[in-house]
Write an enzyme that holds these catalytic residues in place. Structure first.
Site, short mmCIF file in Angstrom:
data_model
loop_
_atom_site.label_atom_id
_atom_site.label_comp_id
_atom_site.label_asym_id
_atom_site.label_seq_id
_atom_site.Cartn_x
_atom_site.Cartn_y
_atom_site.Cartn_z
N ARG A 143 -32.35 -7.35 -22.13
CA ARG A 143 -32.89 -6.02 -21.83
C ARG A 143 -31.82 -4.98 -22.11
O ARG A 143 -30.67 -5.32 -22.36
CB ARG A 143 -33.25 -5.95 -20.33
N GLU A 203 -20.54 -27.13 -12.33
CA GLU A 203 -19.48 -26.84 -13.29
C GLU A 203 -18.19 -26.49 -12.59
O GLU A 203 -18.16 -26.27 -11.38
CB GLU A 203 -19.92 -25.76 -14.32
N HIS A 250 -22.54 -8.89 -6.32
CA HIS A 250 -23.21 -8.91 -7.63
C HIS A 250 -23.87 -7.60 -8.01
O HIS A 250 -24.66 -7.53 -8.94
CB HIS A 250 -24.20 -10.09 -7.71
N LYS A 280 -30.77 -21.29 -17.23
CA LYS A 280 -29.31 -21.40 -17.44
C LYS A 280 -28.91 -22.71 -18.13
O LYS A 280 -27.97 -22.72 -18.94
CB LYS A 280 -28.57 -21.28 -16.11
C1 MV4 Z 1 -19.18 -18.58 -11.97
C2 MV4 Z 1 -18.00 -18.14 -11.31
C3 MV4 Z 1 -16.92 -18.98 -11.32
N1 MV4 Z 1 -16.99 -20.18 -11.93
N2 MV4 Z 1 -19.21 -19.77 -12.56
C4 MV4 Z 1 -21.92 -14.87 -10.71
C5 MV4 Z 1 -23.13 -14.36 -11.42
C6 MV4 Z 1 -23.66 -15.52 -12.16
N3 MV4 Z 1 -24.31 -15.12 -13.34
C7 MV4 Z 1 -22.46 -16.35 -12.43
N4 MV4 Z 1 -21.46 -15.94 -11.51
C8 MV4 Z 1 -20.29 -16.61 -11.43
N5 MV4 Z 1 -20.27 -17.83 -12.03
C9 MV4 Z 1 -18.13 -20.57 -12.54
N6 MV4 Z 1 -18.16 -21.75 -13.12
C10 MV4 Z 1 -17.99 -16.88 -10.73
C11 MV4 Z 1 -19.15 -16.11 -10.78
C12 MV4 Z 1 -19.05 -14.82 -10.16
C13 MV4 Z 1 -19.14 -13.64 -10.90
C14 MV4 Z 1 -19.35 -13.65 -12.28
C15 MV4 Z 1 -19.47 -12.47 -12.99
C16 MV4 Z 1 -19.36 -11.26 -12.32
C17 MV4 Z 1 -19.15 -11.22 -10.99
C18 MV4 Z 1 -19.05 -12.40 -10.26
C19 MV4 Z 1 -18.84 -12.35 -8.88
C20 MV4 Z 1 -18.73 -13.50 -8.16
C21 MV4 Z 1 -18.85 -14.74 -8.79
#
Ligand code: MV4
Length: 498
Positions: free
Chosen positions: A291, A200, A235, A116
């Protein structure tokens, strides 16, 4: 074009890939675990080779065993599907060593996007928006403290090797910061073998919007529009739609351009997905999935592009058959993931034997599934029964079509998430496209009540089906619709609030 493709996967995606192969006049080899001997995908293949185990490490994750089968059967390419080995850089390496083509991206792309921090740095360099915050791992808690103050709380601690929601912690105030850093570091170390974490700004209630990309070996890269994937639980996506209800031509242009830039920055040469968070008119790169994804059919529905066929063609060295100008959106598509899970009991898996099965059909309906009447859904794999995809002229008509298709769908013998999807289709916030990644949490009371009602109605319907088609079978009653323990607790909580 290839002569023979080995599909290193199971279930509906194995069948999906075989269908693309057949249309390209390519022979198919299935590999299967002991558990999957009677699975539908093994019957779809021209050849099926047993893996002689049901342990993951000795079956679908055994790279060497799979390569050996490819060599023995004379397969000239391997398609990994999604999950399992699809983002494992070793598979491509061993393919190269054995003169087999991997239908997927190069190792460097998988690795760059798998980390990441690396991918975030790369996006910053090329001008793709990322969430404000660290561009390097946390080394010193005092530096982290001052960085968090600069950014402003809440902040989120993420592990660099993580992804898909594993290994993250939200921090609301400075008191919690050091503990959150340490626990995320420990979790990351034990889960991924890499304890690097970064910080972040926490974006509250973002939407999850992703862009499909396609690229060939000659530097041609296009985006195949957007998908809205905000409705998920822990998720796990439950439903996806294309296009995103909030998308405008102008935003699509900008986000699509970012997606293409992201793909080009790692010399991408296959089908992939660039994930973004969207909030208050801003979008931020989240990660790139290297993918083909579960939800690719909704993109196929609205654009007419066979993504898997294109993926196979570019892997065999052909040029992309589409330019960006060829990609147009026609109507709206929705996919419901129908799982053997109990939506009234925390979505616990409900594997078991399917005793009666009626698949929906008709105009605008696509079923991607790997099950059949009499099949036993195993408990050792994910619990998906089918992806039900509908396509119609617009969102309202797609919802109506999905309701119609869900009403045709009958599964006897195991509890499914069909009642959840029926309840969702009726939900006012869903119908108004008033949704973000907190949707399930925020609507859980209304959804639960609606699901309970649907389960009662469905029981009647299932009984009718049973008396018509299964008159002599004794089948234990399923889905009683009685308020569960969880419901009562939630009702008590709701009362206490008032
Ligand atoms: C975040 C966020 C809020 N703020 N980053 C969840 C999966 C991972 N790939 C990143 N995710 C998140 N990152 C910041 N800075 C909220 C999430 C997140 C989320 C993101 C996409 C789809 C569903 C989610 C469910 C909960 C939290």
């Amino acid at each position: 074009m290839f002569d023979k493709v080995l599909i290193a996967n199971r279930g509906e995606i194995a069948i999906r890939v075989m269908r693309a192969c057949k249309e390209l006049d390519v022979n198919t080899v299935a590999i299967h675990s002991d558990e999957d001997e009677k699975a539908l995908f093994t019957k779809f293949a021209d050849e099926a080779v047993p893996l002689n185990s049901s342990i993951l490490a000795k079956s679908y994750l055994d790279v060497e065993k799979i390569i050996n089968i490819a060599v023995d059967t004379g397969a000239d390419a391997i398609h990994p599907g999604y999950g399992f080995l699809s983002e494992n850089p070793t598979l491509g390496e061993l393919c190269d060593e054995n003169g087999i083509t991997l239908i997927g991206p190069r190792k460097n792309a998988i690795e760059a996007m798998g980390d990441k921090i690396t991918s975030k740095q790369l996006m910053n360099k090329i001008g793709v928006p990322t969430v404000p915050g660290d561009k390097e791992g946390i080394e010193d808690v005092d530096v982290a403290k001052s960085r968090a103050r600069e950014i402003g709380y809440p902040v989120i601690i993420k592990s660099s090797a993580g992804g898909g929601g594993i290994g993250m912690r939200v921090v609301y105030e400075e008191d919690e910061l050091v503990r959150a850093i340490e626990s995320t570091q420990n979790l990351a170390k034990t889960t991924f073998g890499d304890g690097t974490v970064y910080l972040e700004k926490y974006i509250e209630k973002p939407r999850h919007i992703e862009f499909q990309v396609l690229a060939d070996n000659y530097g041609n890269t296009i985006h195949v529009c957007d998908r809205e994937c905000s409705i998920q639980r822990r998720h796990q996506k439950l439903i996806e739609e294309a296009p995103s209800p909030i998308m405008t031509e102008e935003l699509r242009e900008r986000m699509g351009e970012s997606a293409i830039k992201a793909a080009k920055s790692v010399d991408y040469n296959s089908a992939g997905t660039v994930e973004f968070m969207y909030s208050n008119g801003e979008y931020y790169f989240l990660e790139m999935n290297t993918r083909i994804q579960v939800e690719h059919p909704i993109t196929e529905a609205i654009t007419g592009v066979d993504l898997v066929k294109q993926q196979i063609k570019v892997a065999s060295g052909e040029k992309l058959e589409y330019t960006q100008d060829d990609i147009n959106i026609n109507g709206h598509a929705i996919e419901c993931r129908i799982n053997a899970e109990d939506p009234l009991n925390d979505f616990i898996p409900t594997p078991g034997k399917i005793l009666g099965y009626r698949s929906p059909g008709g105009i605008g309906v696509r079923m991607d599934s790997g099950v059949y009447n009499g099949y036993t859904i195993p408990s050792i794999y994910d619990s998906m029964i089918a992806k039900l995809i509908v396509h119609a002229r617009n969102r309202d008509e797609a919802i109506a079509r999905m309701q119609r298709a869900l009403n045709e769908f009958i599964v006897v013998g195991v509890k499914t998430t069909i009642p959840f999807h029926k309840a969702l289709m009726k939900n006012e916030n869903f119908r108004k496209a008033n949704l973000d990644t907190s949707f399930i949490e925020e609507n859980q009371m209304d959804l639960r009540t609606a699901i309970e009602q649907v389960v009662v109605e469905d029981e009647e319907k299932i009984n009718q089906y049973k008396s018509t088609f299964l008159p002599n079978k004794k089948i234990a009653a399923i889905s009683t619709g009685v308020a569960s323990y969880m419901t009562r607790i939630m009702e008590e909580q709701e009362k206490a609030k008032k």
